[in-house]
Write an enzyme that holds these catalytic residues in place. Sequence first.
Site, PDB file in Angstrom:
ATOM      1  CD  GLU A 101     -26.898  20.989 -18.676  1.00 25.20           C
ATOM      2  OE1 GLU A 101     -27.568  20.820 -19.715  1.00 25.20           O
ATOM      3  OE2 GLU A 101     -25.750  20.547 -18.551  1.00 25.20           O
ATOM      4  CG  ASP A 102     -29.663  18.687 -21.983  1.00 20.35           C
ATOM      5  OD1 ASP A 102     -28.857  18.882 -21.034  1.00 20.35           O
ATOM      6  OD2 ASP A 102     -29.323  18.148 -23.048  1.00 20.35           O
ATOM      7  CG  ASP A 105     -25.637  10.968 -17.176  1.00 16.86           C
ATOM      8  OD1 ASP A 105     -26.100  10.166 -16.365  1.00 16.86           O
ATOM      9  OD2 ASP A 105     -24.999  10.602 -18.177  1.00 16.86           O
TER      10      ASP A 105
HETATM   11  P1  IMP Z   1     -23.068  15.104 -17.108  1.00 18.40           P
HETATM   12  O1  IMP Z   1     -21.920  16.055 -17.246  1.00 18.40           O
HETATM   13  O2  IMP Z   1     -22.640  13.679 -16.949  1.00 18.40           O
HETATM   14  O3  IMP Z   1     -24.066  15.520 -16.055  1.00 18.40           O
HETATM   15  O4  IMP Z   1     -23.767  15.047 -18.520  1.00 18.40           O
HETATM   16  C1  IMP Z   1     -24.640  15.963 -18.932  1.00 18.40           C
HETATM   17  C2  IMP Z   1     -24.708  15.974 -20.446  1.00 18.40           C
HETATM   18  O5  IMP Z   1     -24.592  14.668 -21.029  1.00 18.40           O
HETATM   19  C3  IMP Z   1     -26.057  16.484 -20.844  1.00 18.40           C
HETATM   20  O6  IMP Z   1     -26.042  17.892 -20.948  1.00 18.40           O
HETATM   21  C4  IMP Z   1     -26.302  15.770 -22.155  1.00 18.40           C
HETATM   22  O7  IMP Z   1     -25.770  16.528 -23.201  1.00 18.40           O
HETATM   23  C5  IMP Z   1     -25.571  14.461 -22.042  1.00 18.40           C
HETATM   24  N1  IMP Z   1     -26.496  13.375 -21.641  1.00 18.40           N
HETATM   25  C6  IMP Z   1     -26.522  12.743 -20.455  1.00 18.40           C
HETATM   26  N2  IMP Z   1     -27.469  11.795 -20.413  1.00 18.40           N
HETATM   27  C7  IMP Z   1     -28.090  11.823 -21.615  1.00 18.40           C
HETATM   28  C8  IMP Z   1     -29.191  11.073 -22.190  1.00 18.40           C
HETATM   29  O8  IMP Z   1     -29.822  10.176 -21.573  1.00 18.40           O
HETATM   30  N3  IMP Z   1     -29.533  11.408 -23.462  1.00 18.40           N
HETATM   31  C9  IMP Z   1     -28.900  12.368 -24.169  1.00 18.40           C
HETATM   32  N4  IMP Z   1     -27.875  13.092 -23.679  1.00 18.40           N
HETATM   33  C10 IMP Z   1     -27.468  12.825 -22.411  1.00 18.40           C
HETATM   34 MG    MG Z   2     -26.321  19.222 -22.500  1.00 20.10          MG
END
Ligand code: IMP
Ligand code: MG
Length: 176
Positions: A101-102, A105
């Site tokens: 994963e990149d 969040d």
């Molecule tokens: P989660 O499902 O909230 O963990 O979100 C993960 C996804 O949200 C990542 O794979 C990113 O595509 C996007 N994302 C979350 N934070 C950032 C950020 O700071 N910059 C760019 N994309 C983000």
């Molecule tokens: Mg992503």
Amino acid sequence: MSVQLHDKTFDLFLTSNEIQTRISEVCEYLNRDYADKRPVFIAILNGSFMFAADVMRRFNGACEIQFVRLASYVGTSSTGEVQTILGLSADLKGRHVVILEDIIDSGETMVSFLPLLAQKEVASCQICSFLVKPDALKHPIDVAYRCFDIPNEFVVGYGLDYDGLGRNLPDVYHLH
Ligand code: IMP
Ligand code: MG
């Protein structure tokens, strides 16, 4: 150093050198833990394409890679639902999976994706994330391999975008 993307200015946060050095360190653990396991890396598109390429070329043993694209829809309830746009192809039964994963969040994406993998009866599954925002996590997710824990702020570069832009930057930037 700063970059302008759309209406926002971003300041340098992690240099390409720091990123590459840290990925090499984390990949030492992957090489140790998966030496004889022929892992299947599963890269979550779009953001993880650069990270996946850098991890892949540092892994010394036999390995495979698959790409998955997910879109999350949050309905009227607070439960996030993740729809698979580009799905898992090969048979994963009994395989050792490492998700690439990149950034993690809220953790919503992973919480929705992990059950899909469990259905495939994988032998093991660990998460390897380039970035983690520990203060933003809403779910207790075990990220076994992580390059950088960062504050809860928006970042771009090294695959991560702001409204489509910034993925090509070799360094990571945060909001000015
Ligand atoms: P989660 O499902 O909230 O963990 O979100 C993960 C996804 O949200 C990542 O794979 C990113 O595509 C996007 N994302 C979350 N934070 C950032 C950020 O700071 N910059 C760019 N994309 C983000
Ligand atoms: Mg992503």
